[in-house]
Design a protein around this motif. Structure first.
Motif, PDB file in Angstrom:
ATOM      1  N   GLY A   1       0.827  -1.145  -0.016  1.00  0.00           N
ATOM      2  CA  GLY A   1       0.032   0.121  -0.110  1.00  0.00           C
ATOM      3  C   GLY A   1       0.882   1.252  -0.020  1.00  0.00           C
ATOM      4  N   ALA A   2       1.938   1.063   0.698  1.00  0.00           N
ATOM      5  CA  ALA A   2       2.746   2.309   0.916  1.00  0.00           C
ATOM      6  C   ALA A   2       3.476   2.622  -0.614  1.00  0.00           C
ATOM      7  CB  ALA A   2       3.911   2.118   1.701  1.00  0.00           C
ATOM      8  N   PHE A   3       3.873   1.569  -1.116  1.00  0.00           N
ATOM      9  CA  PHE A   3       4.439   1.480  -2.511  1.00  0.00           C
ATOM     10  C   PHE A   3       3.502   2.157  -3.352  1.00  0.00           C
ATOM     11  CE2 PHE A   3       4.562  -0.595  -6.605  1.00  0.00           C
ATOM     12  CZ  PHE A   3       5.747  -0.391  -7.018  1.00  0.00           C
ATOM     13  N   ARG A   4       2.251   1.633  -3.315  1.00  0.00           N
ATOM     14  CA  ARG A   4       1.336   2.469  -4.408  1.00  0.00           C
ATOM     15  C   ARG A   4       1.276   3.850  -3.996  1.00  0.00           C
ATOM     16  NH1 ARG A   4      -2.096  -1.293  -7.173  1.00  0.00           N
ATOM     17  NH2 ARG A   4      -1.552  -3.518  -6.621  1.00  0.00           N
ATOM     18  N   GLU A   5       1.236   4.384  -2.738  1.00  0.00           N
ATOM     19  CA  GLU A   5       0.966   5.591  -2.513  1.00  0.00           C
ATOM     20  C   GLU A   5       2.407   6.387  -2.769  1.00  0.00           C
ATOM     21  OE1 GLU A   5       0.343   5.937   1.889  1.00  0.00           O
ATOM     22  OE2 GLU A   5      -1.647   4.957   1.421  1.00  0.00           O
ATOM     23  N   GLY A   6       3.484   5.922  -2.791  1.00  0.00           N
ATOM     24  CA  GLY A   6       4.614   6.443  -3.217  1.00  0.00           C
ATOM     25  C   GLY A   6       4.962   6.766  -4.667  1.00  0.00           C
ATOM     26  N   ARG A   7       4.099   6.190  -5.495  1.00  0.00           N
ATOM     27  CA  ARG A   7       4.147   6.247  -7.029  1.00  0.00           C
ATOM     28  C   ARG A   7       4.094   7.826  -7.334  1.00  0.00           C
ATOM     29  NH1 ARG A   7       3.732   1.965 -10.323  1.00  0.00           N
ATOM     30  NH2 ARG A   7       4.959   3.652 -11.408  1.00  0.00           N
ATOM     31  N   GLY A   8       4.867   8.316  -8.195  1.00  0.00           N
ATOM     32  CA  GLY A   8       5.053   9.573  -8.405  1.00  0.00           C
ATOM     33  C   GLY A   8       6.094  10.266  -7.649  1.00  0.00           C
TER      34      GLY A   8
ATOM     35  N   TYR B   1      12.860   0.002  -1.418  1.00  0.00           N
ATOM     36  CA  TYR B   1      12.366   0.313  -0.088  1.00  0.00           C
ATOM     37  C   TYR B   1      11.666  -0.521   0.641  1.00  0.00           C
ATOM     38  CZ  TYR B   1      14.267   4.995  -1.225  1.00  0.00           C
ATOM     39  OH  TYR B   1      14.993   6.143  -1.826  1.00  0.00           O
ATOM     40  N   VAL B   2      10.710  -1.066  -0.024  1.00  0.00           N
ATOM     41  CA  VAL B   2       9.674  -2.149   0.513  1.00  0.00           C
ATOM     42  C   VAL B   2      10.529  -3.461   1.058  1.00  0.00           C
ATOM     43  CG1 VAL B   2       7.754  -3.914  -0.087  1.00  0.00           C
ATOM     44  CG2 VAL B   2       7.590  -1.382  -0.749  1.00  0.00           C
ATOM     45  N   GLN B   3      11.358  -3.675   0.312  1.00  0.00           N
ATOM     46  CA  GLN B   3      12.281  -5.094   0.915  1.00  0.00           C
ATOM     47  C   GLN B   3      13.045  -4.630   1.981  1.00  0.00           C
ATOM     48  OE1 GLN B   3      12.049  -8.040  -0.557  1.00  0.00           O
ATOM     49  NE2 GLN B   3      10.416  -7.272  -1.813  1.00  0.00           N
ATOM     50  N   LEU B   4      13.613  -3.353   2.048  1.00  0.00           N
ATOM     51  CA  LEU B   4      14.440  -2.959   3.080  1.00  0.00           C
ATOM     52  C   LEU B   4      13.704  -3.020   4.379  1.00  0.00           C
ATOM     53  CD1 LEU B   4      17.041  -0.443   1.307  1.00  0.00           C
ATOM     54  CD2 LEU B   4      17.585  -2.822   2.349  1.00  0.00           C
TER      55      LEU B   4
ATOM     56  N   THR C   1      11.104   1.111  -9.254  1.00  0.00           N
ATOM     57  CA  THR C   1      12.445   0.469  -8.714  1.00  0.00           C
ATOM     58  C   THR C   1      12.911   0.625  -7.193  1.00  0.00           C
ATOM     59  OG1 THR C   1      13.073   0.222 -11.136  1.00  0.00           O
ATOM     60  CG2 THR C   1      14.918  -0.238  -9.316  1.00  0.00           C
ATOM     61  N   ARG C   2      12.986   1.988  -7.268  1.00  0.00           N
ATOM     62  CA  ARG C   2      13.492   2.384  -5.769  1.00  0.00           C
ATOM     63  C   ARG C   2      12.488   2.066  -4.719  1.00  0.00           C
ATOM     64  NH1 ARG C   2      15.891   8.526  -4.961  1.00  0.00           N
ATOM     65  NH2 ARG C   2      17.592   7.421  -6.188  1.00  0.00           N
TER      66      ARG C   2
END
Length: 394
Positions: free
Chosen positions: A215-222, A232-235, A227-228
């Motif tokens: 969900g945070a990945f989707r919110e961070g788009r843009g 971040y998700v994996q870390l 890739t980054r």
């Protein structure tokens, strides 16, 4: 707002759907799965090793093969090979008739015995079932075989048959059933269930974490390239894995008190378990968003049966057996049994679990690359790389 209008809201519809779905999923998965107990007990493989040089061992071995309710009975193994297979839980029981058994029976020695070896570091149903089977075998052999043997010995000394029958009942039984338990688990159900609870703690935490971090990945788009954001998700997942694993291991040591030299083993295992389960459960969330949790729930329920704590693969119905081969939970539980209570290396199970996690990670990378459309941040990053390359060429 009227009640009928409230029922039509997104939250109410979602709650109604999940209530019905979870009830159907849980009962539809658990009840058929547990129906394998005790119905599939006969699928458990056992070994009968007859090293007896006399006639009694062969008779007992034949009698056991005819009467025991198991479809797979190995008879061509050495005792050493059978015990190795038992250590790996490839066998559920090893029956060993020693070389001097017939001679000891004829001499009336109380030391004559048959060894029944059970491995406790495995599915609870297997060890409890084998103990019941061994008890029944010993009762029958003690009441029938030993009394007949004593009677035969007396008749060999020219004692009349009637008197021999009376004296046989007074003779201490020459047969002793020796039950050997390897990899004994300390008393307490909490010890037996520790491999599953450690694994479940990591799995459920990772499943919820996957939903939130994707969900945070989707919110961070843009705001950053996909890739980054994926990195971040994996870390972040790795950071959670480290902290939660220390907490889980600490509680396990406070309550179960495992061996002190296993501390770093358990912490490392839990970190690997979390990361593998995170990527395993994130596949559906990356693919279809929050709706992926609807698919993750029944997969979790199937794995609680297919993880090998209650029953072995030999006893599982096919859907559960298939799941056990791709389930991180199965490999984690088996590795914990080997590490905490067993005498074999957990490495094969850990490598298998890592392989499942590696495949899941690759699938997630593919989903992010193909399914998720490039954002402005991705395009600007690509343009910047092109411009830098052009400058270098110039």
């Amino acid at each position: 707002m009227k009640f009928t209008q409230f029922l039509k809201t997104k939250g109410s519809i979602g709650a109604i759907f999940m209530g019905i779905f979870y009830a159907i999923a849980m009962l539809g998965i658990f009840l058929p799965g547990y129906a394998a107990i005790p119905g599939n007990v006969d699928k458990l493989p056992i070994a009968i090793v007859n090293d007896d040089a006399g006639e009694y061992g062969a008779k007992i071995a034949d009698q056991l093969q005819e009467n025991l309710p198991f479809k797979t009975i190995e008879t061509d193994l050495t005792n050493k090979q059978a015990l190795k297979d038992l250590e790996k839980n490839d066998l559920a029981l090893v029956v060993h008739i020693p070389k001097t058994f017939s001679a000891d029976i004829q001499k009336g020695q109380t030391s004559s015995s048959i060894d029944f070896t059970i491995n406790e570091a495995g599915a609870t149903t297997v060890s409890s079932t084998m103990k019941s089977v061994v008890t029944e075998i010993n009762n029958q052999l003690s009441q029938q075989f030993s009394e007949q043997t004593a009677q035969g010995v007396l008749m060999n000394f020219n004692v009349p048959e009637k008197q021999a029958a009376e004296l046989a009942k007074q003779i201490e039984t020459a047969y002793v059933g020796n039950v050997v338990t390897i990899n004994k688990i300390p008393d307490g159900m909490h010890n037996n269930m520790l491999p599953m609870f450690l694994t479940m703690a990591g799995y459920t935490g990772a499943m919820i974490g996957a939903m939130q971090l994707v969900g945070a990945f989707r919110e961070g788009r843009g705001k950053a390239s996909k890739t980054r954001l994926f990195l971040y998700v994996q870390l972040t997942a790795l950071l959670i894995a480290a902290v939660s694993s220390l907490a889980a291991t600490g509680i396990a040591y406070l309550i179960n008190e495992p061996s002190g030299n296993l501390f770093f083993h358990i912490v490392g295992h839990q970190i690997l378990n979390y990361m593998v389960c995170f990527n395993f459960t994130a596949v559906f969330v990356f693919l279809i968003g929050e709706g992926g949790m609807i698919l993750n729930l029944p997969i979790l329920l199937v794995q609680t049966l297919a993880n090998g704590v209650t029953m072995t693969r030999d006893m599982m119905y096919l859907p559960y057996e298939w799941m056990s081969h791709i389930s991180p939970m199965y490999y984690s539980v088996q590795a914990y049994f080997a590490d905490l209570y067993g005498s074999i290396s957990p490495s094969p199970y850990l490598w298998s679990m890592a392989a499942v996690g590696g495949v899941a990670l690759l699938i997630n990378m593919l989903i992010v690359a193909v399914v998720h459309k490039s954002s402005a941040a991705d395009k600007s990053g690509t343009n910047e790389k092109i411009e830098n390359s052009a400058k270098i060429i110039v």
